[in-house]
Design a protein around this motif. Structure first.
Motif, PDB file in Angstrom:
ATOM      1  N   LEU A 186       0.827  -1.210   0.000  1.00 53.65           N
ATOM      2  CA  LEU A 186       0.000   0.000   0.000  1.00 53.65           C
ATOM      3  C   LEU A 186       0.860   1.258   0.000  1.00 53.65           C
ATOM      4  CD1 LEU A 186      -2.751   1.351   0.102  1.00 53.65           C
ATOM      5  CD2 LEU A 186      -2.701   1.140   2.598  1.00 53.65           C
ATOM      6  N   ALA A 187       1.964   1.245   0.730  1.00 48.37           N
ATOM      7  CA  ALA A 187       2.867   2.401   0.744  1.00 48.37           C
ATOM      8  C   ALA A 187       3.366   2.709  -0.661  1.00 48.37           C
ATOM      9  CB  ALA A 187       4.039   2.139   1.682  1.00 48.37           C
ATOM     10  N   ASN A 188       3.732   1.669  -1.421  1.00 48.60           N
ATOM     11  CA  ASN A 188       4.201   1.872  -2.798  1.00 48.60           C
ATOM     12  C   ASN A 188       3.085   2.405  -3.693  1.00 48.60           C
ATOM     13  OD1 ASN A 188       7.132   0.765  -3.440  1.00 48.60           O
ATOM     14  ND2 ASN A 188       6.266  -0.577  -1.873  1.00 48.60           N
ATOM     15  N   LEU A 189       1.863   1.950  -3.489  1.00 51.00           N
ATOM     16  CA  LEU A 189       0.743   2.436  -4.293  1.00 51.00           C
ATOM     17  C   LEU A 189       0.450   3.905  -4.000  1.00 51.00           C
ATOM     18  CD1 LEU A 189      -1.631  -0.648  -3.990  1.00 51.00           C
ATOM     19  CD2 LEU A 189      -0.523   0.145  -6.080  1.00 51.00           C
ATOM     20  N   ILE A 190       0.568   4.309  -2.744  1.00 52.20           N
ATOM     21  CA  ILE A 190       0.308   5.699  -2.369  1.00 52.20           C
ATOM     22  C   ILE A 190       1.302   6.646  -3.035  1.00 52.20           C
ATOM     23  CG2 ILE A 190       0.384   7.308  -0.413  1.00 52.20           C
ATOM     24  CD1 ILE A 190      -0.742   5.033   1.324  1.00 52.20           C
ATOM     25  N   LEU A 191       2.558   6.216  -3.161  1.00 52.23           N
ATOM     26  CA  LEU A 191       3.606   7.086  -3.704  1.00 52.23           C
ATOM     27  C   LEU A 191       3.375   7.437  -5.172  1.00 52.23           C
ATOM     28  CD1 LEU A 191       6.789   5.482  -2.106  1.00 52.23           C
ATOM     29  CD2 LEU A 191       5.603   7.554  -1.397  1.00 52.23           C
ATOM     30  N   ILE A 192       2.611   6.617  -5.898  1.00 45.93           N
ATOM     31  CA  ILE A 192       2.388   6.882  -7.322  1.00 45.93           C
ATOM     32  C   ILE A 192       1.700   8.228  -7.522  1.00 45.93           C
ATOM     33  CG2 ILE A 192       1.178   6.062  -9.389  1.00 45.93           C
ATOM     34  CD1 ILE A 192       1.642   3.204  -8.371  1.00 45.93           C
ATOM     35  N   ASP A 193       0.772   8.557  -6.638  1.00 51.16           N
ATOM     36  CA  ASP A 193       0.041   9.825  -6.741  1.00 51.16           C
ATOM     37  C   ASP A 193       0.519  10.895  -5.760  1.00 51.16           C
ATOM     38  OD1 ASP A 193      -1.683   9.382  -8.857  1.00 51.16           O
ATOM     39  OD2 ASP A 193      -3.178   8.385  -7.611  1.00 51.16           O
ATOM     40  N   HIS A 194       1.179  10.475  -4.701  1.00 53.20           N
ATOM     41  CA  HIS A 194       1.535  11.416  -3.637  1.00 53.20           C
ATOM     42  C   HIS A 194       3.038  11.355  -3.377  1.00 53.20           C
ATOM     43  CE1 HIS A 194      -2.796  11.668  -2.816  1.00 53.20           C
ATOM     44  NE2 HIS A 194      -2.801  10.342  -2.885  1.00 53.20           N
ATOM     45  N   ASP A 195       3.722  12.437  -3.653  1.00 57.05           N
ATOM     46  CA  ASP A 195       5.185  12.494  -3.519  1.00 57.05           C
ATOM     47  C   ASP A 195       5.562  12.734  -2.051  1.00 57.05           C
ATOM     48  OD1 ASP A 195       7.846  12.562  -4.034  1.00 57.05           O
ATOM     49  OD2 ASP A 195       7.851  14.524  -5.031  1.00 57.05           O
ATOM     50  N   LEU A 196       5.450  11.663  -1.269  1.00 55.52           N
ATOM     51  CA  LEU A 196       5.692  11.778   0.168  1.00 55.52           C
ATOM     52  C   LEU A 196       7.041  11.197   0.594  1.00 55.52           C
ATOM     53  CD1 LEU A 196       2.150  10.689   1.425  1.00 55.52           C
ATOM     54  CD2 LEU A 196       3.017  13.012   1.124  1.00 55.52           C
ATOM     55  N   GLY A 197       7.606  10.347  -0.247  1.00 50.53           N
ATOM     56  CA  GLY A 197       8.847   9.671   0.117  1.00 50.53           C
ATOM     57  C   GLY A 197       8.553   8.358   0.831  1.00 50.53           C
ATOM     58  N   PHE A 198       9.160   7.269   0.353  1.00 54.29           N
ATOM     59  CA  PHE A 198       8.860   5.940   0.898  1.00 54.29           C
ATOM     60  C   PHE A 198       9.145   5.856   2.396  1.00 54.29           C
ATOM     61  CE2 PHE A 198      10.267   1.633   2.035  1.00 54.29           C
ATOM     62  CZ  PHE A 198       9.125   0.911   1.725  1.00 54.29           C
TER      63      PHE A 198
END
Length: 318
Positions: free
Chosen positions: A128-140
């Motif tokens: 889920l963390a990887n999926l979130i990063l696709i749209d949100h540039d938060l940093g892994f």
């Protein structure tokens, strides 16, 4: 006693209990043999009645439902994911196959599709963390170490997605299967971590059983199945060669039974380590393609840079 031969034949045809039928066969061997012979003759006659003229096949062609699932303008022309078909994506470790899988899944969700992802290795929270990063540039690391707040929109964004890992499924296909029903797509990462329904010994037998079981499930549940495979070490010499066969680790049936097979290549030490080649070496519905995509591995996004049709390896078009 008291039955005519004809009546005994009818009785033998209706015996469903194996022990009872064995007793009957031992008591009346000639009648049992005659019963079996007549049964085979009637079965052959029924099959002969099922012969169909080509006009019926033409009607089936006119009613054929071809359902590629929409991704985006970079991938749509290549019918990479199709309902009722298995797409197998193979690569050596650390090439980026999981990242590509998350991106393809993300695009399907954006188009309103519903699906499930089975992760045999990575905990589903990391998925889920990887999926979130696709749209949100938060940093892994910011996400997994809770240094940033998660966007509240993600609950709605991923409402059509279910994610399961080894804790829920034990990596057993029979425990995964109930979640296939009603889904547009099923992603499995990765193949060699799955335990097939048929009890087998050895990687070859295990992967052979998996290959045929998953193919049948794609048709049974009318969903698109995308799974990710390791590549056998024997394929190392063929990685950059112009060959059709992909040596998926474990069994050649992983290649021969799938509808679509792609091999991922990336030169991580070359001039452009962020370029990935998606070599679609087998496609039952379209000419195979070679896609060059630019990758942002930090965000997990993929953008096509160019493509090439492999007409010389066109395999079984509809």
């Amino acid at each position: 006693e008291g039955y005519s031969p004809f009546e005994l034949i009818k009785i033998s045809e209706n015996l469903t209990n194996e022990a009872t039928f064995t007793w009957f066969k031992n008591q009346f061997p000639l009648i049992a043999e005659r019963s079996a012979r007549e049964f085979e003759q009637r079965k052959l006659q029924q099959l002969q009645k099922q012969r169909t003229p080509i006009s019926i096949v033409r009607e089936e062609l006119e009613q054929l439902q071809f359902h590629p699932l929409l991704l985006n303008e970079d991938f749509d022309p290549y019918y990479l994911i199709i309902r009722g078909a298995v797409t197998r994506i193979s690569a050596f470790s650390n090439i980026g196959k999981s990242k590509l899988g998350y991106y393809l899944l993300h695009q399907l969700l954006k188009n309103g599709k519903r699906g499930v992802l089975f992760s045999t290795e990575v905990p589903r929270a990391i998925v889920l963390a990887n999926l979130i990063l696709i749209d949100h540039d938060l940093g892994f690391w910011n996400v997994v170490k809770h240094k940033v707040s998660l966007p509240p929109v993600i609950d709605d964004q991923f409402k059509n997605l279910e994610i399961y890992d080894v804790r829920q499924t034990k990596n057993k296909l029979e425990l995964m299967e109930p979640f296939f029903k009603g889904m547009d797509f099923v992603f499995i990462d990765f193949v060699q971590g799955v335990i097939p329904k048929e009890r087998t010994e050895g990687l070859y037998e295990k992967m052979t059983a998996y290959a045929f079981e998953i193919q049948a499930m794609a048709q049974q549940y009318e969903c698109a199945i995308v799974d990710f495979s390791q590549v056998s070490n024997s394929s190392l010499s063929d990685l950059h060669a112009d060959v059709g066969f992909i040596g998926a680790k474990g069994s050649g049936d992983l290649f021969s039974s799938a509808d679509i097979c792609a091999l991922l290549k990336r030169d991580k030490t070359g001039a452009n380590p962020n370029e990935m080649v998606i070599d679609i070496r087998k496609h039952k519905y379209c000419p195979p393609q070679i896609l060059n995509v630019d990758c942002n591995f930090t965000r997990g996004t993929f953008t096509k840079s160019r493509s090439q049709v492999q007409f010389d390896t066109f395999d079984s078009p509809l």
